[in-house]
Design an enzyme around this catalytic site. Sequence first.
Site, PDB file in Angstrom:
ATOM      1  N   HIS A 232       0.681  -1.015   0.010  1.00  0.00           N
ATOM      2  CA  HIS A 232       0.063  -0.120   0.060  1.00  0.00           C
ATOM      3  C   HIS A 232       0.876   1.288  -0.025  1.00  0.00           C
ATOM      4  CE1 HIS A 232       1.179  -0.426   4.250  1.00  0.00           C
ATOM      5  NE2 HIS A 232       1.035   0.878   4.380  1.00  0.00           N
ATOM      6  N   ASP A 234       0.948   4.960   2.041  1.00  0.00           N
ATOM      7  CA  ASP A 234       0.247   6.024   2.863  1.00  0.00           C
ATOM      8  C   ASP A 234      -0.601   7.076   2.262  1.00  0.00           C
ATOM      9  OD1 ASP A 234       1.153   4.113   4.703  1.00  0.00           O
ATOM     10  OD2 ASP A 234       2.797   5.344   5.379  1.00  0.00           O
ATOM     11  N   HIS A 294       4.670   0.170   0.010  1.00  0.00           N
ATOM     12  CA  HIS A 294       5.474  -0.726   1.117  1.00  0.00           C
ATOM     13  C   HIS A 294       4.551  -1.846   1.357  1.00  0.00           C
ATOM     14  CE1 HIS A 294       3.916   2.667   3.087  1.00  0.00           C
ATOM     15  NE2 HIS A 294       3.682   2.308   4.269  1.00  0.00           N
ATOM     16  N   ARG A 305       6.330  -8.715  16.146  1.00  0.00           N
ATOM     17  CA  ARG A 305       6.899  -7.500  15.790  1.00  0.00           C
ATOM     18  C   ARG A 305       5.978  -6.321  15.969  1.00  0.00           C
ATOM     19  NH1 ARG A 305       6.738  -4.116  11.134  1.00  0.00           N
ATOM     20  NH2 ARG A 305       8.753  -3.134  10.648  1.00  0.00           N
TER      21      ARG A 305
HETATM   22  C1  LIG Z   1      -5.092   8.331   9.277  1.00  0.00           C
HETATM   23  C2  LIG Z   1      -5.067   7.033   9.006  1.00  0.00           C
HETATM   24  C3  LIG Z   1      -3.982   6.469   7.989  1.00  0.00           C
HETATM   25  C4  LIG Z   1      -4.156   5.117   7.749  1.00  0.00           C
HETATM   26  C5  LIG Z   1      -5.586   5.119   7.864  1.00  0.00           C
HETATM   27  C6  LIG Z   1      -5.920   5.908   9.299  1.00  0.00           C
HETATM   28  O1  LIG Z   1      -7.226   6.120   9.486  1.00  0.00           O
HETATM   29  C7  LIG Z   1      -5.370   5.167  10.453  1.00  0.00           C
HETATM   30  C8  LIG Z   1      -4.503   3.927   9.821  1.00  0.00           C
HETATM   31  C9  LIG Z   1      -3.805   4.214   8.836  1.00  0.00           C
HETATM   32  C10 LIG Z   1      -3.469   2.882   8.182  1.00  0.00           C
HETATM   33  C11 LIG Z   1      -2.442   2.024   8.782  1.00  0.00           C
HETATM   34  C12 LIG Z   1      -2.062   0.695   7.968  1.00  0.00           C
HETATM   35  C13 LIG Z   1      -1.720   0.882   6.707  1.00  0.00           C
HETATM   36  C14 LIG Z   1      -2.988   1.844   6.302  1.00  0.00           C
HETATM   37  C15 LIG Z   1      -2.985   1.915   4.645  1.00  0.00           C
HETATM   38  C16 LIG Z   1      -4.333   1.366   6.683  1.00  0.00           C
HETATM   39  O2  LIG Z   1      -5.021   0.590   6.262  1.00  0.00           O
HETATM   40  O3  LIG Z   1      -4.547   1.964   7.822  1.00  0.00           O
HETATM   41  C17 LIG Z   1      -2.777   3.049   6.854  1.00  0.00           C
HETATM   42  C18 LIG Z   1      -3.801   4.218   6.465  1.00  0.00           C
HETATM   43  C19 LIG Z   1      -3.524   5.221   5.336  1.00  0.00           C
HETATM   44  O4  LIG Z   1      -2.373   5.872   5.213  1.00  0.00           O
HETATM   45  O5  LIG Z   1      -4.419   5.622   4.563  1.00  0.00           O
HETATM   46  O1  AKG Z   2       4.909  -1.862  10.116  1.00  0.00           O
HETATM   47  C1  AKG Z   2       5.677  -1.314   9.526  1.00  0.00           C
HETATM   48  O2  AKG Z   2       6.771  -1.382   9.609  1.00  0.00           O
HETATM   49  C2  AKG Z   2       4.677  -0.584   8.605  1.00  0.00           C
HETATM   50  C3  AKG Z   2       3.450  -0.003   9.048  1.00  0.00           C
HETATM   51  C4  AKG Z   2       2.859   0.658   7.802  1.00  0.00           C
HETATM   52  O3  AKG Z   2       2.949   0.574   6.829  1.00  0.00           O
HETATM   53  C5  AKG Z   2       1.616   1.631   8.172  1.00  0.00           C
HETATM   54  O4  AKG Z   2       1.041   1.653   9.402  1.00  0.00           O
HETATM   55  O5  AKG Z   2       1.199   2.420   7.274  1.00  0.00           O
HETATM   56 FE   FE2 Z   3       2.149   2.404   5.565  1.00  0.00          FE
END
Ligand SMILES: C=C1C[C@]23C[C@@]1(O)CC[C@H]2[C@@]12CCC[C@@](C)(C(=O)O1)[C@H]2[C@@H]3C(=O)O
Ligand code: AKG
Ligand code: FE2
Length: 362
Positions: A232, A234, A294, A305
């Site tokens: 994915h 961010d 990533h 982890r």
């Molecule tokens: C602010 C945010 C970024 C995120 C979605 C969220 O509301 C909180 C969780 C974040 C996260 C963490 C894991 C990877 C990710 C793609 C997900 O599914 O939840 C990211 C979100 C993002 O960057 O869109």
């Molecule tokens: O666990 C990690 O190293 C990456 C986590 C991550 O990609 C995320 O929270 O968006």
């Molecule tokens: Fe991420």
Amino acid sequence: MGTTTLSEAYRDHPLHLRHIIPLDFGSTPTVPESHVWPHSDGFSSADISGDLPVVDMRDPDAAELMGRACETWGAFQLMGHGIPMKLIEEVELEARRLFGLPAEQKLKALRSPGGATGYGVARITPFFTKYMWHEGFTIMGSPIDHARELWPHGYQQFCETMESYQKQMKLLADDVMRIMLKSLNISEQELSWLANKNLNQYHTTTAPCTALQLNSYPSCPDPNRAMGLAPHTDTFLLTVLHQTAHIDGLQISKEAGPTGSTWVPVRPANGALVVNVGDLFQILSNGRFTSVVHRVVVNQTRRQRFSVAYFYGPPADFAVSPLLSSGQQDQVVVPRYRSVTVKEYVGIKAKNLDKALSLIKI
Ligand SMILES: C=C1C[C@]23C[C@@]1(O)CC[C@H]2[C@@]12CCC[C@@](C)(C(=O)O1)[C@H]2[C@@H]3C(=O)O
Ligand SMILES: O=C(O)CCC(=O)C(=O)O
Ligand SMILES: [Fe+2]
């Protein structure tokens, strides 16, 4: 903290409970079919072009080094960040305490279907046919409501630690943001919410959108068949990530010339935090900075982890569009993305995931 308006964006895209409730990893002796990922590359990775660049914030050339890293990798390891090691360790300890609770206790703080915060699987889950070997806890501002559900009496330490970490992360992300803009030769005055420090402290409409995500990748009985976190990018401007020392897992996708892309491991470096570029910075920089793809693979050591990700973006109603550098003011520069508010982009991403950036391409 700009949380109300961002939460609204998520409320419009509610999830089904099967896409929120994590597996009870503690009582699962094998990897169930629902969590077995097909993997043609065996989740393998290669050190193709060396390691991710390391940038020390105190380096007089920090701007140039960060700029180059964001153009070629979309990420870098950050040293000299000034976040006390003790605070980072406390955050990890609290995360360990949280994810170590019995499943039925963690479910008391489950994210609601239209909610943004609390315990649950990653938001990207509905886009994949298999589930990930992962559980998360999302915080925006004070975590007190969910923390009380987890520990009716012992929630204070958790709240203090998470709030203190978010405060420090906000200051750090502001500084990193300024350096990254400098590397693009863009004046911070272009971003009112960043330039005007006093404004953004108390007003939700002008404060950056931020979130803290605690990630846990439980010990896995068959690490070769499971996926920690699927590929994915961010969503926001940048992410500052801490990962457990000595436990590999994070990999970034890197172009490897005509042969396509390959996965490069980002090993935890002593005292370093990983900074990665998100979608909104790719837009802001008109594509010069890459929002890095990533993923997290399940480590072979069978040790649990943890990672702690701080997401930093503009206020929810801010319209993000490509910015011109001072050297480009008199030139005709073609914008490659249309203007989009943070809230609107979060909605587009919730529906389209990796297609989201191409949908706002001009
Ligand atoms: C602010 C945010 C970024 C995120 C979605 C969220 O509301 C909180 C969780 C974040 C996260 C963490 C894991 C990877 C990710 C793609 C997900 O599914 O939840 C990211 C979100 C993002 O960057 O869109
Ligand atoms: O666990 C990690 O190293 C990456 C986590 C991550 O990609 C995320 O929270 O968006
Ligand atoms: Fe991420």
